[in-house]
Design a protein around this motif. Structure first.
Motif, mmCIF file in Angstrom:
data_model
loop_
_atom_site.group_PDB
_atom_site.id
_atom_site.type_symbol
_atom_site.label_atom_id
_atom_site.label_comp_id
_atom_site.label_asym_id
_atom_site.label_seq_id
_atom_site.Cartn_x
_atom_site.Cartn_y
_atom_site.Cartn_z
ATOM 1 N N GLU A 119 -25.739 7.936 50.446
ATOM 2 C CA GLU A 119 -26.150 8.800 49.342
ATOM 3 C C GLU A 119 -26.921 10.008 49.877
ATOM 4 O O GLU A 119 -26.780 11.112 49.374
ATOM 5 C CB GLU A 119 -27.024 8.014 48.373
ATOM 6 C CG GLU A 119 -27.437 8.798 47.145
ATOM 7 C CD GLU A 119 -28.249 7.970 46.172
ATOM 8 O OE1 GLU A 119 -28.768 8.552 45.201
ATOM 9 O OE2 GLU A 119 -28.371 6.747 46.376
ATOM 10 N N LEU A 133 -25.613 21.457 58.383
ATOM 11 C CA LEU A 133 -25.552 22.457 57.319
ATOM 12 C C LEU A 133 -24.845 23.738 57.733
ATOM 13 O O LEU A 133 -24.634 24.622 56.900
ATOM 14 C CB LEU A 133 -26.969 22.788 56.839
ATOM 15 C CG LEU A 133 -27.714 21.648 56.133
ATOM 16 C CD1 LEU A 133 -29.129 22.081 55.793
ATOM 17 C CD2 LEU A 133 -26.980 21.195 54.879
ATOM 18 N N LEU A 146 -34.130 19.658 49.411
ATOM 19 C CA LEU A 146 -32.844 18.995 49.233
ATOM 20 C C LEU A 146 -31.718 20.017 49.333
ATOM 21 O O LEU A 146 -31.722 21.038 48.652
ATOM 22 C CB LEU A 146 -32.807 18.295 47.877
ATOM 23 C CG LEU A 146 -31.676 17.289 47.648
ATOM 24 C CD1 LEU A 146 -31.747 16.146 48.651
ATOM 25 C CD2 LEU A 146 -31.750 16.741 46.225
ATOM 26 N N GLN A 147 -30.740 19.727 50.199
ATOM 27 C CA GLN A 147 -29.606 20.608 50.432
ATOM 28 C C GLN A 147 -28.309 19.842 50.149
ATOM 29 O O GLN A 147 -28.346 18.679 49.760
ATOM 30 C CB GLN A 147 -29.620 21.113 51.881
ATOM 31 C CG GLN A 147 -30.940 21.722 52.328
ATOM 32 C CD GLN A 147 -31.256 23.028 51.635
ATOM 33 O OE1 GLN A 147 -30.363 23.763 51.226
ATOM 34 N NE2 GLN A 147 -32.544 23.330 51.500
ATOM 35 N N ARG A 148 -27.179 20.502 50.379
ATOM 36 C CA ARG A 148 -25.876 19.877 50.175
ATOM 37 C C ARG A 148 -24.966 20.141 51.357
ATOM 38 O O ARG A 148 -24.965 21.230 51.924
ATOM 39 C CB ARG A 148 -25.201 20.433 48.919
ATOM 40 C CG ARG A 148 -25.810 19.921 47.621
ATOM 41 C CD ARG A 148 -25.279 18.559 47.264
ATOM 42 N NE ARG A 148 -25.813 18.095 45.989
ATOM 43 C CZ ARG A 148 -25.431 16.977 45.406
ATOM 44 N NH1 ARG A 148 -24.512 16.216 45.954
ATOM 45 N NH2 ARG A 148 -25.967 16.611 44.259
ATOM 46 N N LYS A 151 -20.122 16.587 49.493
ATOM 47 C CA LYS A 151 -20.602 15.735 48.410
ATOM 48 C C LYS A 151 -21.950 15.098 48.723
ATOM 49 O O LYS A 151 -22.546 14.440 47.870
ATOM 50 C CB LYS A 151 -19.586 14.617 48.123
ATOM 51 C CG LYS A 151 -19.521 13.550 49.200
ATOM 52 C CD LYS A 151 -18.654 12.370 48.751
ATOM 53 C CE LYS A 151 -18.696 11.222 49.751
ATOM 54 N NZ LYS A 151 -17.977 10.040 49.284
ATOM 55 N N PHE A 152 -22.462 15.301 49.948
ATOM 56 C CA PHE A 152 -23.656 14.588 50.384
ATOM 57 C C PHE A 152 -24.932 15.366 50.113
ATOM 58 O O PHE A 152 -24.973 16.592 50.253
ATOM 59 C CB PHE A 152 -23.571 14.265 51.882
ATOM 60 C CG PHE A 152 -22.412 13.385 52.241
ATOM 61 C CD1 PHE A 152 -22.428 12.039 51.932
ATOM 62 C CD2 PHE A 152 -21.308 13.915 52.874
ATOM 63 C CE1 PHE A 152 -21.352 11.227 52.252
ATOM 64 C CE2 PHE A 152 -20.233 13.112 53.198
ATOM 65 C CZ PHE A 152 -20.246 11.763 52.885
ATOM 66 N N LYS A 153 -25.984 14.643 49.741
ATOM 67 C CA LYS A 153 -27.321 15.203 49.643
ATOM 68 C C LYS A 153 -27.937 15.171 51.045
ATOM 69 O O LYS A 153 -27.962 14.121 51.681
ATOM 70 C CB LYS A 153 -28.177 14.382 48.684
ATOM 71 C CG LYS A 153 -27.626 14.291 47.265
ATOM 72 C CD LYS A 153 -28.452 13.320 46.442
ATOM 73 C CE LYS A 153 -27.850 13.126 45.059
ATOM 74 N NZ LYS A 153 -28.599 12.102 44.280
ATOM 75 N N GLU A 211 -30.400 19.652 40.567
ATOM 76 C CA GLU A 211 -30.997 19.475 41.885
ATOM 77 C C GLU A 211 -31.105 20.828 42.553
ATOM 78 O O GLU A 211 -30.148 21.588 42.597
ATOM 79 C CB GLU A 211 -30.134 18.565 42.753
ATOM 80 C CG GLU A 211 -30.038 17.159 42.213
ATOM 81 C CD GLU A 211 -29.096 16.324 43.041
ATOM 82 O OE1 GLU A 211 -28.860 16.675 44.199
ATOM 83 O OE2 GLU A 211 -28.586 15.337 42.510
ATOM 84 N N GLN A 222 -23.405 25.500 50.841
ATOM 85 C CA GLN A 222 -22.800 24.204 51.066
ATOM 86 C C GLN A 222 -21.967 24.195 52.330
ATOM 87 O O GLN A 222 -21.234 25.128 52.625
ATOM 88 C CB GLN A 222 -21.910 23.810 49.890
ATOM 89 C CG GLN A 222 -22.712 23.404 48.650
ATOM 90 C CD GLN A 222 -21.826 22.737 47.638
ATOM 91 O OE1 GLN A 222 -20.655 22.470 47.895
ATOM 92 N NE2 GLN A 222 -22.365 22.448 46.493
ATOM 93 N N HIS A 224 -19.053 22.203 54.679
ATOM 94 C CA HIS A 224 -17.886 21.333 54.510
ATOM 95 C C HIS A 224 -17.589 20.586 55.808
ATOM 96 O O HIS A 224 -16.480 20.123 56.022
ATOM 97 C CB HIS A 224 -16.680 22.142 54.050
ATOM 98 C CG HIS A 224 -16.913 22.830 52.746
ATOM 99 N ND1 HIS A 224 -16.905 22.173 51.547
ATOM 100 C CD2 HIS A 224 -17.200 24.126 52.453
ATOM 101 C CE1 HIS A 224 -17.146 23.014 50.562
ATOM 102 N NE2 HIS A 224 -17.337 24.202 51.085
#
Length: 226
Positions: A119, A133, A146-148, A151-153, A211, A222, A224
């Motif tokens: 998660e 990142l 909190l970053q992305r 699909k992951f936090k 978020e 984001q 990938h």
């Protein structure tokens, strides 16, 4: 959605073994993947020290002891997390890995991430944060936000070793692990409330909480990678 059932021995065969980097000719070379195959939290560290290579175990010594203390602040322990120390092809002391080294490390991280399907991904230190990142923004600006990545936090935090060499980092580290614990508890509460919300008002499903990183910190586009 529940995770698909994978026999534990199959998972161990995939992710709980030390591997050798093809480029590791006299270089830091061990690729780690150890911990709980059902972990909610995947921790990505940085290059290991000599003793870690010899023992085949990530986070040994003072940094490892301090990591245990930090995990406890978040309400976690080693058995609750998976440590994917995969960024190991770079030479000791060199913080700028060659492009071909990153290319070889990436599949190990992707494999472990997809198998564990966490998660949260916690990146410890500057190198792993930039790696995950795909950003040039450093850990000093990103830690505790909190970053992305897909699909992951992703939650960047200073490496535990930073507090050993620079005591001023200790407060930030401990505060960030406390925040990680709050994020995990908030996620639990949201999941627990979801079925009740659906029953009480089926026509108006609950909206997920927005978020975003702290207002004083920069957001990262984001990634990938994973």
């Amino acid at each position: 959605m529940p995770k698909p059932h994978i026999p534990l021995e199959d998972i161990r065969a995939q992710v709980e073994a030390c591997r050798k980097c093809p480029l590791a000719d006299g270089r830091t070379q061990t690729v780690f993947g150890v911990g709980n195959p059902s972990a909610r939290v995947l921790i990505v560290g940085e290059a290991p020290g000599k003793n870690e290579d010899l023992q085949g175990e990530p986070f040994v010594g003072k940094a490892g002891q301090y990591l245990n203390e930090l995990l406890a602040i978040a309400g976690l322990a080693r058995e609750h997390v998976f440590i994917a120390n995969v960024l190991k092809c770079r030479p000791p002391g060199n913080r700028d890995p060659r492009p071909e080294e990153i290319e070889l490390c990436t599949p190990y991280l992707r494999e472990q991430t997809r198998t564990i399907d966490p998660e949260f991904i916690v990146t410890l230190g500057n190198f792993s944060t930039k790696f995950i990142l795909k950003t040039e923004i450093g850990i000093t600006r990103l830690h505790g936000t909190l970053q992305r990545a897909g699909k992951f936090k992703v939650f960047p935090i200073f490496h535990p070793a930073a507090a050993i060499y620079d005591g001023s980092k200790r407060e930030a580290l401990e505060n960030d692990f406390a925040t990680l614990g709050e994020l995990l508890r908030a996620s639990d509460a949201e999941k627990a409330a979801a079925p009740a919300a659906q029953v009480d008002s089926p026509a108006t499903p609950a909206q997920p909480a927005e978020e975003a990183p702290a207002a004083s910190q920069p957001a990262v586009e984001q990634s990938h990678l994973l």
